[in-house]
Enzyme design. Sequence first.
Site, mmCIF file in Angstrom:
data_model
loop_
_atom_site.group_PDB
_atom_site.id
_atom_site.type_symbol
_atom_site.label_atom_id
_atom_site.label_comp_id
_atom_site.label_asym_id
_atom_site.label_seq_id
_atom_site.Cartn_x
_atom_site.Cartn_y
_atom_site.Cartn_z
ATOM 1 C CE LYS A 34 -0.367 4.125 -12.072
ATOM 2 N NZ LYS A 34 -1.543 3.339 -12.026
ATOM 3 C CB CYS A 35 1.408 6.177 -3.178
ATOM 4 S SG CYS A 35 2.125 6.664 -1.611
ATOM 5 N N GLY A 36 3.451 3.862 -2.319
ATOM 6 C CA GLY A 36 3.710 2.774 -1.387
ATOM 7 C C GLY A 36 2.632 2.648 -0.314
ATOM 8 C CG PHE A 37 1.979 5.188 2.446
ATOM 9 C CD1 PHE A 37 2.189 4.491 3.625
ATOM 10 C CD2 PHE A 37 2.948 6.084 2.038
ATOM 11 C CE1 PHE A 37 3.338 4.683 4.388
ATOM 12 C CE2 PHE A 37 4.100 6.292 2.775
ATOM 13 C CZ PHE A 37 4.299 5.591 3.955
ATOM 14 C CB THR A 38 -1.714 2.786 -3.317
ATOM 15 O OG1 THR A 38 -1.000 3.905 -3.846
ATOM 16 C CG2 THR A 38 -3.010 2.633 -4.087
#
Length: 181
Positions: A34-38
């Site tokens: 659930k990350c901006g880099f997922t």
Amino acid sequence: MSIYDINVLTNKGECKSMSEYKDKVILIANTASKCGFTDQYTQLEELNKEFKDKGLCVLGFPSDNFANQEPDDDENIAKNCQLNFGVTFELFKKGDVRGENAIELFKYLTQKQGFKGFDKAHPLSQKLEASLAENFPEILQGDGVKWNFTKFIVDRNGEVVARFEPTADFAKIKECIKSLI
């Protein structure tokens, strides 16, 4: 001590020795769903598919160290990675990648390759650094992992030869791998 002396837990809770990766090039990444880099799961899988037959092993270590961005359990993490990103590379047990409770592997990796800054050319670098400074200033101290999707490259001799922050250009990561294959 070498990286091959370290044991890790698979996402099924089984003990695995890093010595099983002797004579391989290893890309180790801490991950979160659930990350901006997922979306980097996709890029990691592309590297895995391209170089697996040439001796690359991509290893994913889910962690919830950063802003609760990996809330799932190991089973659901694996399902999510396979369904949403087509991940076929190995995933390991969710655990800490920084601080006192960090798994031994990440303590070792950060001792061998310290933090050298975020890639200033990446559009999220400035935002990430500002957010960390404001909300989690302790993360910016020392050489510990700073955020999800930090990647370490280990050569065929077990040397930790590179560290790439989540803001690193994947072309540079690919270039590094190609030089070691």
